[in-house]
Each structure stands twice: as C-alpha cells, then as structure tokens.
Design a protein around this motif. Structure first.
Motif, PDB file in Angstrom:
ATOM      1  N   ASP A 129      -1.630  -2.939  19.382  1.00 21.55           N
ATOM      2  CA  ASP A 129      -0.641  -2.871  20.133  1.00 21.55           C
ATOM      3  C   ASP A 129      -0.541  -3.951  21.057  1.00 21.55           C
ATOM      4  N   GLU A 130      -1.669  -4.611  21.289  1.00 18.42           N
ATOM      5  CA  GLU A 130      -1.617  -5.777  22.235  1.00 18.42           C
ATOM      6  C   GLU A 130      -1.191  -7.112  21.618  1.00 18.42           C
ATOM      7  N   ILE A 131      -0.874  -7.114  20.303  1.00 19.26           N
ATOM      8  CA  ILE A 131      -0.101  -8.321  19.707  1.00 19.26           C
ATOM      9  C   ILE A 131       1.386  -8.105  19.868  1.00 19.26           C
ATOM     10  N   ASP A 132       2.137  -8.831  20.512  1.00 26.63           N
ATOM     11  CA  ASP A 132       3.300  -8.993  20.826  1.00 26.63           C
ATOM     12  C   ASP A 132       4.229  -8.576  19.494  1.00 26.63           C
ATOM     13  N   GLY A 133       5.036  -7.476  19.595  1.00 23.53           N
ATOM     14  CA  GLY A 133       5.949  -6.962  18.685  1.00 23.53           C
ATOM     15  C   GLY A 133       5.272  -6.459  17.591  1.00 23.53           C
ATOM     16  N   PHE A 134       4.268  -6.114  17.548  1.00 24.33           N
ATOM     17  CA  PHE A 134       3.533  -5.405  16.373  1.00 24.33           C
ATOM     18  C   PHE A 134       4.364  -4.455  16.225  1.00 24.33           C
ATOM     19  N   PRO A 135       4.497  -3.957  14.782  1.00 23.31           N
ATOM     20  CA  PRO A 135       5.465  -2.658  14.172  1.00 23.31           C
ATOM     21  C   PRO A 135       4.513  -1.517  14.198  1.00 23.31           C
ATOM     22  N   PRO A 136       4.740  -0.493  14.861  1.00 20.55           N
ATOM     23  CA  PRO A 136       3.779   0.551  14.937  1.00 20.55           C
ATOM     24  C   PRO A 136       3.673   1.420  13.918  1.00 20.55           C
ATOM     25  N   GLU A 137       4.788   1.415  12.995  1.00 12.99           N
ATOM     26  CA  GLU A 137       4.547   2.062  12.044  1.00 12.99           C
ATOM     27  C   GLU A 137       3.640   1.314  10.739  1.00 12.99           C
ATOM     28  N   ALA A 138       2.994   0.377  11.093  1.00  8.82           N
ATOM     29  CA  ALA A 138       2.073  -0.260  10.287  1.00  8.82           C
ATOM     30  C   ALA A 138       0.635   0.257  10.597  1.00  8.82           C
ATOM     31  N   LYS A 139       0.614   0.750  11.631  1.00  9.63           N
ATOM     32  CA  LYS A 139      -1.013   1.272  12.398  1.00  9.63           C
ATOM     33  C   LYS A 139      -1.843   2.301  11.443  1.00  9.63           C
ATOM     34  N   LEU A 145       0.718  -1.272   0.083  1.00 12.56           N
ATOM     35  CA  LEU A 145      -0.020  -0.058   0.067  1.00 12.56           C
ATOM     36  C   LEU A 145       0.792   1.195  -0.129  1.00 12.56           C
ATOM     37  N   SER A 146       0.424   2.251  -0.536  1.00 16.60           N
ATOM     38  CA  SER A 146       1.070   3.729  -0.610  1.00 16.60           C
ATOM     39  C   SER A 146       0.468   4.332   0.655  1.00 16.60           C
ATOM     40  N   ALA A 147       1.159   5.568   0.747  1.00 18.37           N
ATOM     41  CA  ALA A 147       0.554   6.206   2.128  1.00 18.37           C
ATOM     42  C   ALA A 147      -0.852   6.820   1.544  1.00 18.37           C
ATOM     43  N   GLY A 148      -1.602   6.933   2.421  1.00 19.20           N
ATOM     44  CA  GLY A 148      -2.982   7.547   2.107  1.00 19.20           C
ATOM     45  C   GLY A 148      -3.905   6.338   1.980  1.00 19.20           C
ATOM     46  N   GLU A 149      -3.481   5.206   1.595  1.00 20.58           N
ATOM     47  CA  GLU A 149      -4.255   3.683   1.424  1.00 20.58           C
ATOM     48  C   GLU A 149      -4.603   2.974   2.972  1.00 20.58           C
ATOM     49  N   HIS A 150      -5.598   2.441   2.987  1.00 19.78           N
ATOM     50  CA  HIS A 150      -6.044   1.806   4.382  1.00 19.78           C
ATOM     51  C   HIS A 150      -6.583   0.450   4.040  1.00 19.78           C
ATOM     52  N   ALA A 177      -4.482 -11.993   2.894  1.00 23.20           N
ATOM     53  CA  ALA A 177      -3.657 -11.268   1.819  1.00 23.20           C
ATOM     54  C   ALA A 177      -3.888  -9.761   1.754  1.00 23.20           C
ATOM     55  N   ALA A 178      -4.952  -9.225   2.173  1.00 24.47           N
ATOM     56  CA  ALA A 178      -4.971  -7.733   2.038  1.00 24.47           C
ATOM     57  C   ALA A 178      -3.890  -7.295   3.052  1.00 24.47           C
ATOM     58  N   PHE A 179      -3.926  -7.931   4.542  1.00 22.60           N
ATOM     59  CA  PHE A 179      -3.160  -7.537   5.616  1.00 22.60           C
ATOM     60  C   PHE A 179      -1.748  -7.513   5.088  1.00 22.60           C
ATOM     61  N   LYS A 180      -1.289  -8.613   4.241  1.00 28.23           N
ATOM     62  CA  LYS A 180       0.241  -8.491   3.829  1.00 28.23           C
ATOM     63  C   LYS A 180       0.417  -7.466   2.814  1.00 28.23           C
ATOM     64  N   ARG A 181      -0.573  -6.301   2.223  1.00 26.86           N
ATOM     65  CA  ARG A 181       0.112  -5.671   1.485  1.00 26.86           C
ATOM     66  C   ARG A 181       0.456  -4.439   2.321  1.00 26.86           C
ATOM     67  N   VAL A 182       0.156  -4.296   3.510  1.00 22.08           N
ATOM     68  CA  VAL A 182       0.512  -3.204   4.157  1.00 22.08           C
ATOM     69  C   VAL A 182       2.010  -3.160   4.629  1.00 22.08           C
ATOM     70  N   PRO A 183       2.796  -2.266   4.286  1.00 26.09           N
ATOM     71  CA  PRO A 183       4.132  -2.124   4.730  1.00 26.09           C
ATOM     72  C   PRO A 183       4.626  -2.483   6.024  1.00 26.09           C
ATOM     73  N   GLY A 184       5.582  -3.322   6.059  1.00 25.78           N
ATOM     74  CA  GLY A 184       5.984  -4.020   7.432  1.00 25.78           C
ATOM     75  C   GLY A 184       5.300  -5.205   7.917  1.00 25.78           C
ATOM     76  N   ILE A 185       3.991  -5.833   7.132  1.00 23.12           N
ATOM     77  CA  ILE A 185       3.313  -6.813   7.651  1.00 23.12           C
ATOM     78  C   ILE A 185       3.554  -7.872   6.836  1.00 23.12           C
ATOM     79  N   GLY A 186       3.907  -8.999   7.143  1.00 23.78           N
ATOM     80  CA  GLY A 186       4.182 -10.354   6.402  1.00 23.78           C
ATOM     81  C   GLY A 186       2.908 -11.451   6.789  1.00 23.78           C
ATOM     82  N   SER A 187       3.574 -12.563   6.761  1.00 21.64           N
ATOM     83  CA  SER A 187       2.337 -13.536   6.715  1.00 21.64           C
ATOM     84  C   SER A 187       2.285 -13.912   8.434  1.00 21.64           C
ATOM     85  N   TYR A 188       3.319 -13.810   9.062  1.00 24.38           N
ATOM     86  CA  TYR A 188       3.323 -13.906  10.723  1.00 24.38           C
ATOM     87  C   TYR A 188       2.086 -12.987  11.057  1.00 24.38           C
TER      88      TYR A 188
END
Length: 309
Positions: A226-236, A179-184, A193-204
């Motif tokens: 944030d309640e998911i262990d180790g979730f990258p905050p830059e993906a929120k 996803l590009s900036a501004g897409e949600h 499959a849609a979640f993996k399009r988010v930068p910093g989000i992989g299969s796990y």
C-alpha cells in the motif's frame, strides 16, 4: 609688370584650347545627340524604336541579367483578369498554376513549395490552414475542395500494418498466463515476470514492487504494498511472504546520505541518528532515539525489523 610663360606652359594652354574648341564644335554639330533643333516627332519615334531594339539585343546578349530575372518572374506568377476558381486539389501534388488559379498569392505558392521541399506533408485537411497568410475566409472556401491522397498517410496507419501490430500485441498478452484465485506469488522471491502474472499487475507495478523491496531491504508484510503510489488493492490477495528475512540497516555505521536511502527515514530522522552517535556514541537500541521528537513510537516500530547494531 609683364608675365611670361615657359615653353611647357604655352604648349599645355594650346592643347587645352584645342580640346575646348573641339567640344564646342561637336555639341553644335548636326551629328551631336545633344542638338535638339529640327527634331521631329517622327525622329523621336524612330529614336524610341531604336532604343527598344537596343534593349532587346541587350536581353538576348545577357539572358541571366537581374532585371530580366525579376521581370520574367513577375510574368510567370501574374494571373491577370481572372477570378479565383474552385476545383478539387491535393496540396501535396498541386503545381503552381493550379494553386494560383485557386486565388493564392505567389508568395503563398512559394511557401507551399518550400514546405514540400523540406519534407513537409499535408496529412489532414486541417493542415492546409497552416499556409502562411491564409485567412479564415479563404480556408473556409477552399476546405471543401482539399483532397488528401492516401499516399500522404503514415505507413503505420495502413490496415495491414495495424493488423500485424494488433496480432503481435495479442500474442504477447497471451503468453502471460494470469494467476487464478487461490494462487500466490512470494514477494521476496519472485521476479517481475512472476509479478506480471498477478491480475491487475503490469510491467510498471511489477518493476515498482521490485525496486521498493530493494529500497526497504525486503518485505515483512503484504500491507507494505500500500506504500506504493496507486497500487491496486485487489491484487494484494495474490501475494504472500514466504521468507521474511531482511537486509540489515547498519544504523551505527551508515552515513547521513546512506541512511536517507531507506524509505522509512527522512532527513530529520537521519540527522538525529548521526548527531546522537557524535554525542553519545553507539546506539544500542532504537528506544535510545525516543527522546527525539522526530521519532514517535510508530516510526520506531516500523523501522525496528530492519535495524542492526
């Protein structure tokens, strides 16, 4: 007083006497091997030669005897009067003669043969140090001469195979357009499959987002990530809540085990809910549980959007 022998006794005694007499004559006769008088050194030499001929004849007659097997094996593995040599060798293909010339013991050579017969392969020079009984000094002397052929390497390490694997991985990564900036992405409506399009989000993390949302009964806030262990905050910033409807938590019907499945309830809180129902009956509002020390105000407010009576 007289003694008399019966006829059968007299016959037995006569036969015994004849046997003893025959033995005495044989012992003291010239043809007896037990007679040592008059034996010269020449006769002893001939006797020794005769015995060796008998031994050779016996070996020829019984070529697979146990004694001959061990004698021949010692001859095969014995390298007499030769110092250890140093020359390049491949432990995966060297034969027993080469290994013995390097100074290895016969039993070490047999251990190498057994290892190779069981499918073992020396893939690195350091693997040769695992030979039983090989000392650090021997390994230091032999290490510069160990040569591992390319045929001993795993097929997955071949350049053409690695190139294909790299090309396939790049192709798979290229299929997922980030996803590009501004897409949600809608937290409650999207799939992995849609979640993996988010930068910093992989299969796990994509699977963790889905599984945690199912445990909650639906997301009501992006901050719950944030309640998911180790979730990258830059993906929120790429997530939104399109539909905040949740699956109700039937607090008056669920058992202790079922209540514990919700992430916002621990054992003591679930136990207090069950005990309250036993004593007071139906829970009409969450504030009824405020008297319990296990339900502080923030715990009640966090649980409130999911409770149904």
């Amino acid at each position: 007083m007289r003694f008399f022998f019966r006829k059968s006794d007299r016959i037995a005694l006569s036969v015994l006497c004849l046997v003893l007499l025959g033995l005495l004559l044989y012992v003291y006769s010239d043809v007896s091997p037990y007679r040592q008088t008059g034996v010269t050194s020449r006769d002893k030499g001939e006797d020794k030669e005769r015995k060796s001929e008998w031994g050779a004849a016996r070996n020829n007659r019984y070529p697979f005897s146990k004694a001959r097997f061990y004698r021949d094996r010692q001859i095969i593995y014995r390298v007499e009067g030769k110092a250890a040599e140093r020359f390049p060798f491949d432990p995966n293909h060297a034969d027993s003669t080469q290994l013995l010339r390097l100074g290895l013991s016969p039993w070490q050579v047999r251990a190498i043969y057994r290892y190779r017969a069981l499918g073992g392969v020396y893939r690195r020079v350091a693997d040769f140090a695992k030979v039983p009984g090989l000392t650090a000094g021997q390994y230091a002397q032999l290490k510069p001469y160990v040569r591992i052929g390319s045929d001993a390497q795993p097929a997955s390490e071949l350049p053409e195979v690695k190139a294909i694997a790299l090309r396939d991985s790049l192709r798979r990564l290229g299929r997922i357009a980030k996803l590009s900036a501004g897409e949600h992405v809608d937290l409650n409506a999207a799939d992995t499959a849609a979640f993996k399009r988010v930068p910093g989000i992989g299969s796990y993390y994509a699977s963790r987002i889905v599984s945690y949302g199912n445990s909650l009964g639906g997301y009501i806030s992006v901050n719950q990530l944030d309640e998911i262990d180790g979730f990258p905050p830059e993906a929120k910033p790429f997530f939104v809540i399109g539909n905040a409807s949740t699956r109700p938590l039937l607090i008056n019907r669920l058992s202790l085990k079922q209540l514990l499945r919700h992430p916002y309830l621990n054992f003591f809180q679930a136990r207090d809910i069950v005990d309250y129902r036993k004593v007071h009956g139906t829970i009409r509002q969450l504030d009824d549980l405020a008297s319990s020390p296990n339900f502080p105000a923030e715990a009640i407010e966090r649980l409130r959007p999911y409770v149904a009576y």
